[in-house]
Design an enzyme around this catalytic site. Sequence first.
Site, PDB file in Angstrom:
ATOM      1  CG  HIS A 159      -1.961  -1.103   1.132  1.00 30.22           C
ATOM      2  ND1 HIS A 159      -2.437  -1.777   2.242  1.00 30.22           N
ATOM      3  CD2 HIS A 159      -2.592  -1.650   0.063  1.00 30.22           C
ATOM      4  CE1 HIS A 159      -3.329  -2.673   1.866  1.00 30.22           C
ATOM      5  NE2 HIS A 159      -3.441  -2.620   0.549  1.00 30.22           N
ATOM      6  CD  GLU A 162      -0.355   0.383   4.508  1.00 34.93           C
ATOM      7  OE1 GLU A 162       0.290  -0.686   4.538  1.00 34.93           O
ATOM      8  OE2 GLU A 162      -1.598   0.418   4.416  1.00 34.93           O
ATOM      9  CG  HIS A 294       0.196  -4.247   5.199  1.00 33.31           C
ATOM     10  ND1 HIS A 294      -0.497  -3.794   4.108  1.00 33.31           N
ATOM     11  CD2 HIS A 294       0.656  -5.481   4.862  1.00 33.31           C
ATOM     12  CE1 HIS A 294      -0.469  -4.698   3.151  1.00 33.31           C
ATOM     13  NE2 HIS A 294       0.235  -5.739   3.578  1.00 33.31           N
ATOM     14  CD  GLU A 367      -2.165  -3.544   9.091  1.00 30.65           C
ATOM     15  OE1 GLU A 367      -1.658  -2.402   8.963  1.00 30.65           O
ATOM     16  OE2 GLU A 367      -2.830  -4.100   8.195  1.00 30.65           O
TER      17      GLU A 367
END
Length: 599
Positions: A159, A162, A294, A367
């Site tokens: 992404h 990020e 992420h 994350e």
Amino acid sequence: MGRRLSVSLTLAGVGLLVLVGMNPASAEPAEKSGRYVVDGVRTLDDRNRVARSGAAIDGIDHGRAEITALPSEVRTLRDQGFVVERQRAEDFPAADKAYHNSAEMIAELDKVVAAHPTIIRRTSIGKSYEGRDLPLIKISDNVAVDEDEPEVLYGAHQHAREHLTVEMALYLVKLYTDGYGKDARITKLVDGRELWIVPDLNPDGGEYDVATGSYRNWRKNRQPNAGSGSVGTDLNRNWSFRFACCGGSSDNPSSETYHGPSAFSAPEIQRLRDFVLSRRVGGVQQIKTSIDFHAYSELILWPFGYTTADTATGLNADQQAAFQSLGTRMANSNGYTPEQSSDLYITDGSIIDWLWATQGIFAYTFEMYPGVNPSGNGFYPPASVISAQTTRNKEASLQLAEFADCVYRIIGKQAQYYKSGTANVVWSDDFESAKGWTVTKGTATGGLWERGNPESTTQNGPKQLGSAVSGDNDLVTGRKAGSSAGSNDVDGGTTAVRSPSIALPAAGALTLDWSWYFAHAANASAGDQFKVSVLHGGAKTAVFAKAGAAGDRDAAWTEASVDLTSYAGKSIQLLIEATDAGSASLIEAAVDNVMITKS
């Protein structure tokens, strides 16, 4: 220094480009023609002096002029006392200049390769939609050789916004290379693993996100969508497993989670898929564990994302327990919250679901920082946190590599599942297919050994288990339950089953592992037995035995291990026996996941 966002104005008949969000940068020598920023252009005379140098003025804002100039023109301006700085395109805001754009990342990787050429190599998995390189890093002690070692995959930046994940990948590159030969733990991993790092899977989206010097909050790649004015596919919804199945992505091209027109429609995902598939050697996937980085929320996630069920087709209880146990251990080291991916929200077409379901790779999503309730936009943590938030994942990243030999080791079931790693599997059988075992009736009148899906029986507790250690089948005495617990148990003597011939290597320490149980009723005696023997050269040598006793013993899977090194270089057979010495005793036995390894 960020690239300037500009609008055109006309002042006193002079065309000016007003620059918004101008950022300071340190002066550097002019080495070639290009775009520069000149500080101190505050008056008309200042502007005229810049113009007389021969440089083309592209715009002036708050005393800073953007110019296109030759090296000689830059030197002239510096001789006049102006501060002249090279302008960089597609870069972060000045406050976040410690982040690496695509070109800076590649330059940083090349510096590491130059410093550690014997243990690191930079290649590529291919090109992005816009033609940017997708770097691939390999780190190993014999980096030019494809060794028989467990492999680990670290990925980043699916992404675009990020950016902290690219810094995480660069941190890992430096961790493993700078630590080699200095840190015993890191040295052992580099010597015993092949480590793969894909530091930037979405360079197009990343560059677009910062192209103006301000963040655009861009998530997808930059691939146009046919029939739509919208651009981009969410790379982490474009994988084929459960693609667009379950409401975990969008079919709207303008959505941030648009899954694309079809699975693997994004070239970046095609390239990473092809690399992963290339690591199947002899039909066996060499990559054993993976982290895809992420941001944000400080979570460690494991499959599946498409369903809220803890177990599902392709993810049994042991597998789920191994995922959860390793995820929890890693989370204990970095303070993240460990949970199944779908506990966050449903996703379909994600990388970790595909890696696990199609390749059997224990794949996690990390994350990163910040937590759930950040101040400001959590996708853009300040550059000041890069060091702390990448170092924060050091221990978890090392743990993932350490368990790559066999993740099931974390739940104590390596003997059943161990397939490759620091030891080599010489021979194994999980009884899911016929591999040439021979049943001998012997003196038994019933309950002979057979391979198959067992049916459970109970008498004052379980006596025959209805499930194998792994898969559906095991090797069991009298597979059917019958009308009572004693209908198909071992009766009247000994039943034996003999393996095919197994050629053992001449070098290395050899270990035989297996799972087993031996159950009996309270009327058993020491004459009732479960025994494992080695047959070689006409001799039979018992290597394991369990005798019955006058007490009830329930069935429960147990692991056993014996040393076979004394048989190195020889061909052997394994003989497994179950004996009922009494006319009325209830005897049941089973075996699963037999394995011989060399270390």
